[in-house]
Design an enzyme around this catalytic site. Sequence first.
Site, PDB file in Angstrom:
ATOM      1  N   ASP A  51       5.684   3.424   6.619  1.00 20.47           N
ATOM      2  CA  ASP A  51       5.503   2.030   7.021  1.00 20.47           C
ATOM      3  C   ASP A  51       4.050   1.719   7.357  1.00 20.47           C
ATOM      4  O   ASP A  51       3.274   2.613   7.728  1.00 20.47           O
ATOM      5  CB  ASP A  51       6.377   1.704   8.239  1.00 20.47           C
ATOM      6  CG  ASP A  51       7.861   1.864   7.944  1.00 20.47           C
ATOM      7  OD1 ASP A  51       8.250   1.655   6.783  1.00 20.47           O
ATOM      8  OD2 ASP A  51       8.615   2.197   8.885  1.00 20.47           O
ATOM      9  N   LYS A  52       3.714   0.450   7.271  1.00 20.70           N
ATOM     10  CA  LYS A  52       2.360  -0.018   7.576  1.00 20.70           C
ATOM     11  C   LYS A  52       1.876   0.506   8.932  1.00 20.70           C
ATOM     12  O   LYS A  52       0.750   0.996   9.055  1.00 20.70           O
ATOM     13  CB  LYS A  52       2.337  -1.553   7.569  1.00 20.70           C
ATOM     14  CG  LYS A  52       1.016  -2.154   8.028  1.00 20.70           C
ATOM     15  CD  LYS A  52       1.099  -3.676   8.111  1.00 20.70           C
ATOM     16  CE  LYS A  52      -0.184  -4.263   8.690  1.00 20.70           C
ATOM     17  NZ  LYS A  52      -0.107  -5.737   8.843  1.00 20.70           N
TER      18      LYS A  52
END
Length: 309
Positions: free
Chosen positions: A142-143
């Site tokens: 994830d970011k």
Amino acid sequence: MENNDIKTFLVTEEEEGDRLDVYLSEQFGDMSRSYIQKIIKEKKAEVNGKVQKAKYQVKEDDRISIEIPAPKVLEVEPQNIPIDIVYEDDDVIIVNKPQGMVVHPAPGNFDGTLVNAILYHCGENLSSINGVIRPGIVHRIDKDTSGILMIAKNNNAHNSLAEQLKVHSIKREYEFICHGVFKEDKVTVDRPIGRNPKDRLKMAIVPDGRNAVTHFEVIERFNGYTHVRATLETGRTHQIRVHSMSINHPLVGDPVYGPKNPKHKFKLNGQMLHAKKLGFIHPTTGEYIEFDSELPDYFKELIEKLRKL
């Protein structure tokens, strides 16, 4: 149509029963369900050679093909963005991704991604299996998750790494800080994960979800918090975040699955989750190699704050 991309998938036993639009939206993590539904409505999706509607329930061994319209105007430009390369050879690159960096371009994030940086570093020496938008990308984090990520420099390496992911033979260890104090030293969560039926942007524990197994082990306990190691057997979207929440230990700083009004405000930029270790069989040498990524400074600083609570 010319330049359109046709993808094919074979439904597994654990995926049986999903709606066609749900199944396809899970295969393409960067495409919305509404966009998938639009393609299905345009009769661009077939099951065993026959056009089906979005509500069709997929069955084991169904062969699904979907024609993805070619991007009208989207070129991924190489960008001179500093990246922390842990290891590199002719087949793979191991990168330590910082928190806040998106892995590959998607609507809303067309530049400044890890792919933009890797293109600048490697030029055309990346696998083409995942197309123009995701060259070399075998898996994602994830970011706002930091840590170690592997990238394939050619298609042979990509196929080898993807197969290892599929059979769950790749070692993936994460560390995180969660709310609450773990009572047990070790906990295994074996609960299926799928799209949240009430919020399609979230994942959830759902009876008809995909098999997901996470092993948790306590590293250190604090007053109201725990530092935990998570080892993945499977790699579902948001798996650690959802499994930890499901046992009442949401990750600190998690804007999606964490408490809305946490007791302490630590001024964090996202969930406290770091991809710490990655081990796999090298695609060419056949030897097992393993990499370890140091916890980022903000993570270590929070640990020091928690020790003083």
